[in-house]
Design a protein around this motif. Structure first.
Motif, PDB file in Angstrom:
ATOM      1  N   ARG A 184       0.808  -1.224   0.000  1.00 28.17           N
ATOM      2  CA  ARG A 184       0.000   0.000   0.000  1.00 28.17           C
ATOM      3  C   ARG A 184       0.841   1.274   0.000  1.00 28.17           C
ATOM      4  O   ARG A 184       0.500   2.246   0.674  1.00 28.17           O
ATOM      5  CB  ARG A 184      -0.960   0.016   1.192  1.00 28.17           C
ATOM      6  CG  ARG A 184      -1.863  -1.203   1.298  1.00 28.17           C
ATOM      7  CD  ARG A 184      -2.800  -1.130   2.489  1.00 28.17           C
ATOM      8  NE  ARG A 184      -3.711  -0.022   2.378  1.00 28.17           N
ATOM      9  CZ  ARG A 184      -4.801  -0.028   1.623  1.00 28.17           C
ATOM     10  NH1 ARG A 184      -5.124  -1.101   0.965  1.00 28.17           N
ATOM     11  NH2 ARG A 184      -5.560   1.035   1.542  1.00 28.17           N
ATOM     12  N   PHE A 185       1.918   1.273  -0.762  1.00 27.38           N
ATOM     13  CA  PHE A 185       2.768   2.454  -0.838  1.00 27.38           C
ATOM     14  C   PHE A 185       2.379   3.259  -2.075  1.00 27.38           C
ATOM     15  O   PHE A 185       2.597   2.838  -3.200  1.00 27.38           O
ATOM     16  CB  PHE A 185       4.235   2.013  -0.922  1.00 27.38           C
ATOM     17  CG  PHE A 185       5.224   3.157  -0.907  1.00 27.38           C
ATOM     18  CD1 PHE A 185       5.302   4.014   0.176  1.00 27.38           C
ATOM     19  CD2 PHE A 185       6.089   3.372  -1.980  1.00 27.38           C
ATOM     20  CE1 PHE A 185       6.221   5.065   0.202  1.00 27.38           C
ATOM     21  CE2 PHE A 185       7.012   4.418  -1.964  1.00 27.38           C
ATOM     22  CZ  PHE A 185       7.076   5.265  -0.870  1.00 27.38           C
ATOM     23  N   SER A 186       1.777   4.417  -1.862  1.00 24.84           N
ATOM     24  CA  SER A 186       1.436   5.287  -2.991  1.00 24.84           C
ATOM     25  C   SER A 186       2.627   6.166  -3.314  1.00 24.84           C
ATOM     26  O   SER A 186       3.270   6.718  -2.418  1.00 24.84           O
ATOM     27  CB  SER A 186       0.220   6.162  -2.660  1.00 24.84           C
ATOM     28  OG  SER A 186      -0.935   5.366  -2.554  1.00 24.84           O
ATOM     29  N   TYR A 187       2.895   6.280  -4.611  1.00 22.53           N
ATOM     30  CA  TYR A 187       4.140   6.914  -5.009  1.00 22.53           C
ATOM     31  C   TYR A 187       3.957   7.612  -6.342  1.00 22.53           C
ATOM     32  O   TYR A 187       3.341   7.062  -7.246  1.00 22.53           O
ATOM     33  CB  TYR A 187       5.218   5.833  -5.138  1.00 22.53           C
ATOM     34  CG  TYR A 187       6.509   6.344  -5.728  1.00 22.53           C
ATOM     35  CD1 TYR A 187       7.355   7.111  -4.956  1.00 22.53           C
ATOM     36  CD2 TYR A 187       6.847   6.093  -7.050  1.00 22.53           C
ATOM     37  CE1 TYR A 187       8.534   7.612  -5.493  1.00 22.53           C
ATOM     38  CE2 TYR A 187       8.025   6.599  -7.597  1.00 22.53           C
ATOM     39  CZ  TYR A 187       8.852   7.350  -6.809  1.00 22.53           C
ATOM     40  OH  TYR A 187      10.015   7.864  -7.337  1.00 22.53           O
TER      41      TYR A 187
ATOM     42  N   ASN B 190      -1.228   4.868  -6.940  1.00 23.07           N
ATOM     43  CA  ASN B 190      -1.982   5.402  -5.804  1.00 23.07           C
ATOM     44  C   ASN B 190      -2.953   4.383  -5.264  1.00 23.07           C
ATOM     45  O   ASN B 190      -3.757   3.827  -6.013  1.00 23.07           O
ATOM     46  CB  ASN B 190      -2.744   6.652  -6.236  1.00 23.07           C
ATOM     47  CG  ASN B 190      -1.865   7.864  -6.207  1.00 23.07           C
ATOM     48  OD1 ASN B 190      -1.438   8.308  -5.139  1.00 23.07           O
ATOM     49  ND2 ASN B 190      -1.545   8.377  -7.377  1.00 23.07           N
ATOM     50  N   TYR B 191      -2.861   4.138  -3.987  1.00 25.30           N
ATOM     51  CA  TYR B 191      -3.745   3.176  -3.331  1.00 25.30           C
ATOM     52  C   TYR B 191      -5.000   3.857  -2.822  1.00 25.30           C
ATOM     53  O   TYR B 191      -4.939   4.945  -2.265  1.00 25.30           O
ATOM     54  CB  TYR B 191      -3.027   2.498  -2.162  1.00 25.30           C
ATOM     55  CG  TYR B 191      -2.053   1.456  -2.649  1.00 25.30           C
ATOM     56  CD1 TYR B 191      -2.410   0.113  -2.709  1.00 25.30           C
ATOM     57  CD2 TYR B 191      -0.792   1.814  -3.105  1.00 25.30           C
ATOM     58  CE1 TYR B 191      -1.534  -0.833  -3.191  1.00 25.30           C
ATOM     59  CE2 TYR B 191       0.097   0.873  -3.600  1.00 25.30           C
ATOM     60  CZ  TYR B 191      -0.284  -0.450  -3.630  1.00 25.30           C
ATOM     61  OH  TYR B 191       0.568  -1.387  -4.129  1.00 25.30           O
ATOM     62  N   MET B 192      -6.134   3.181  -2.984  1.00 23.67           N
ATOM     63  CA  MET B 192      -7.369   3.673  -2.370  1.00 23.67           C
ATOM     64  C   MET B 192      -7.405   3.259  -0.904  1.00 23.67           C
ATOM     65  O   MET B 192      -6.735   2.312  -0.501  1.00 23.67           O
ATOM     66  CB  MET B 192      -8.587   3.058  -3.060  1.00 23.67           C
ATOM     67  CG  MET B 192      -8.901   3.678  -4.396  1.00 23.67           C
ATOM     68  SD  MET B 192     -10.562   3.181  -4.919  1.00 23.67           S
ATOM     69  CE  MET B 192     -11.615   4.054  -3.734  1.00 23.67           C
ATOM     70  N   GLU B 193      -8.235   3.944  -0.150  1.00 23.69           N
ATOM     71  CA  GLU B 193      -8.427   3.558   1.254  1.00 23.69           C
ATOM     72  C   GLU B 193      -9.095   2.190   1.364  1.00 23.69           C
ATOM     73  O   GLU B 193      -8.951   1.500   2.357  1.00 23.69           O
ATOM     74  CB  GLU B 193      -9.323   4.577   1.957  1.00 23.69           C
ATOM     75  CG  GLU B 193      -8.618   5.865   2.308  1.00 23.69           C
ATOM     76  CD  GLU B 193      -9.600   6.869   2.881  1.00 23.69           C
ATOM     77  OE1 GLU B 193     -10.580   6.446   3.526  1.00 23.69           O
ATOM     78  OE2 GLU B 193      -9.375   8.070   2.683  1.00 23.69           O
TER      79      GLU B 193
END
Lengths: 457, 457
Positions: A184-187, B190-193
């Motif tokens: 879950r690393f957004s980059y 980008n990861y969602m919640e």
């Protein structure tokens, strides 16, 4: 882990200005600090090899350095710039003060700043600095890191255990790259169309500056620009920002002849002052401009990103390092506020800093356009004049965005950006007044703007 | 390289639905295709191991498959869904047709679709499929790739030379990861919640569907939701979308008791139909939801990303694979248009597809909120009713966004999104009409909307 625990150990990756400053802060808060740097000790080197774009410091940096009692010493290495000097294409000069006569940006060499901060870190009893140690591996659960000594053959890994690790390893952060393997690393990394190279205006025969040394010089040319910042030795470091491809671009400037006419056409006044510009543009590799955004900044409350590692941004607002110093100062305050409870400090650090870094990062991108166009666009200049006049009439009602960002360390970037957007909408309305370019000095304009401001506050 | 060159060789990394479809297209255009897949041949496996979220196909997919003469065969594996069935928290059902009685989403198992496309690729003389070959290295200048056979010990690399390489290796693309080392590569993930897990409603004792099989079932609950898609065997595949942390979340649902009351409270009507939901929620690992955006898609006119490798998106618009099929169809058209000149085809492919993938990717994110809220927000439902009525009055003036995206393959996503934004602004104005919730059926409302539409066209 509490401050009285003699074993609380912190690893810092990267001994640039941010890592060195953080080492001082943490040592003074009674932590044992191991500061690792992949490069050699720059104080022992002749030519500096790393990133060299000249820096400007403003109030957020001073606010952090003051708390460490370093403000005066660092200021002695810097030159205050009280204004912008815009060089138009036909050689005219337009002066824009940054603020009142005490408000200045300070030009400083990244190298000298780093040396000064490193030496102070070294003087702290609880700081151990290790040069030429390249981060090899990092356990995101334990913050145990392994480093490789660049000098030893065969290469050997050295394991460093610690209670916490800070990644202050810059725009190309190795820690951040390793973090891409965590869940879950957004980059994001985004490149601008423009790249840059550095050029130099040497000191004159008497060792003096050849241009006004108390100004930031800008040659804005729409899609590209040149800027110049003074050094203590009488020289200026210039940066040419230009598209990577297209016309003109670093790709299209591919012969001495083409470069010659490009410089003659766009930068006639400064061309004779530059040291070997044609050859330098032809042969120097261009450096990319990019911005990085990540989420989270903190992993398992054990590892945290700080400075460019967390928020590399484009240099146009001159706030990159100022934002990083603010990271350090706010972290320091949180250590005190939460009494060394890192389970509270690190989440608060992330919550507080990320929104602000995001805000200044976005402001920096849009500021490029603003600078590039400001010599040419009459409407833009008129806006500034009206804003400035309104600010001088009602200083409490209106601080220009630039002032909030650069000279108001107590206004968080996020808030400055929000106010700046409201101001923009109000000024849009003012600019719709018929014949505004003729009537802009009349009282009713400022009464209207005052009403608009009072409506939203 | 031209189509008549018998040596023009293309490597495809990834034999999922996109890689298989692309292999068919390229082979029929006379290229020699090597199709590599890191997994084993899924037709020989019992349990499918990869990504399993059920798929829906709509007009953009059919438009691509029709050109390959595969529309009817694939449709025979799918079930048409003519409407949404919203299950409210107190068990009420609200039906929303997707369009007219010919407009449907088609529910299909990813596995069966892939098997069908693989078998057709295999039948092409010019396609060679290589299973269990993991991409190890890729030269971005030559498109020479090396693969490792997963079965051989010790591991050996096999070098594959080619004129071009397509990366159809999915949301976790290895090619894309290797591309991060190329210069000026802009990248974001980008990861969602929210994360998701899959649950099942088995067929009843007679092998029949326990819910209406021609509907997409949705249990929208604001920050989370459950959906159900029918399978040919009488079962439904359900997906529970829920926050990773917070309350409720996959983290907070940490005991059978808590899960029991969560299901009872939120999904009372379907709870008894689900196969072992408590145990599954407790033990199944949650899958993350993320979106990927990159620039460029094409490297040195030798290597190109396609499908999820180029634009992994969140599944809420049901358009991920539809967009990927459209990538294939438009690439196919460009091959013909530019007569096999890949120096023209690939730049055009990137220019044409990236803007559209960006558009649907953004639409997919915002659609999540829309679905989640639609059972609860009266205002949202009223908007839909007014839009639908206006559309039936003036079908040429107004197609709802959902229709443009799902059932109008001739409207590019980018254009659909732009029109959708204009429609939103117009509807914002309509919703400001005093007492709109009472007067919404009156003629003047639709006259006003007509005026607004005509003003911008």
């Amino acid at each position: 882990m509490t401050s009285t625990d003699p074993k609380a150990k912190i690893t810092i990756a990267g001994a640039g200005p941010v890592g060195s400053t953080l080492a001082i802060i943490l040592a003074r808060a009674n932590y044992e600090v191991n500061l690792f740097e992949s490069r050699a000790d720059l104080r022992k080197q002749k030519a500096y090899l790393g990133k060299s774009i000249n820096l400007v410091l403003s109030d957020r940096a001073w606010s952090a350095l003051k708390e460490l009692d370093l403000e005066q010493e660092v200021k002695s290495l810097a030159i205050p710039l009280y204004k912008r000097l815009i060089h138009t294409v036909n050689g005219e000069l337009k002066s824009q003060n940054y603020g009142n006569n005490k408000q200045a940006l300070w030009s400083i060499s990244r190298n000298q700043l780093n040396e000064c901060l490193l030496s102070h870190a070294e003087q702290e009893q609880r700081v151990n600095i290790h040069f030429e140690q390249r981060l090899h591996h990092l356990d995101f659960n334990t913050s145990c890191a392994s480093f490789i000594n660049q000098q030893e053959r065969p290469y050997q890994q050295r394991e460093i255990e610690a209670d916490l690790l800070f990644a202050a390893d810059g725009a190309y952060s190795k820690v951040r790259r390793l973090a891409q393997e965590t869940p879950r690393f957004s980059y994001s990394q985004n490149y601008m169309e423009q790249s840059y190279i550095e050029l130099t205006i040497p000191a004159d025969a008497q060792g003096k500056h050849q241009l006004d040394k108390h100004a930031l010089h800008i040659w804005p040319r729409d899609k590209f620009m040149l800027i110049a910042l003074p050094n203590l030795d009488g020289s200026f470091t210039c940066t040419l920002f230009l598209q990577h491809q297209g016309n003109p671009s670093f790709q299209s400037l591919n012969s001495a002849e083409v470069i010659n006419s490009f410089l003659q056409e766009n930068f006639a006044d400064v061309f004779p002052l530059l040291d070997n510009p044609v050859e330098n543009i032809l042969n120097k590799p261009e450096n990319p401009l990019f911005l990085v955004s990540v989420n989270p900044w903190v992993f398992n409350n054990k590892i945290a990103l700080i400075g460019d590692a967390a928020h590399a941004m484009v240099p146009f607002y001159g706030q990159g390092l100022n934002c990083s110093f603010e990271d350090c100062r706010e972290l320091s305050a949180l250590i005190e506020q939460h009494q060394h409870d890192w389970q509270k400090i690190l989440p608060a650090y992330q919550a507080q800093r990320k929104v602000n870094a995001d805000a200044i990062s976005k402001l920096a991108i849009s500021h490029f356009e603003e600078i590039c166009q400001q010599a040419s666009k009459e409407e833009f200049l008129l806006r500034k004049k009206i804003e400035d006049k309104f600010h001088s009439l009602y200083p409490d009602l209106w601080q220009p965005l630039y002032t909030m960002v650069s000279f108001s360390a107590d206004i968080p970037y996020q808030q400055a950006r929000k106010i700046g957007e409201q101001q923009k909408r109000m000024m849009d309305e003012i600019m719709c007044i018929p014949n505004i370019s003729e009537c802009w000095q009349q009282e009713f304009v400022y009464n209207k703007l005052k009403q608009l401001v009072e409506k939203i506050t």
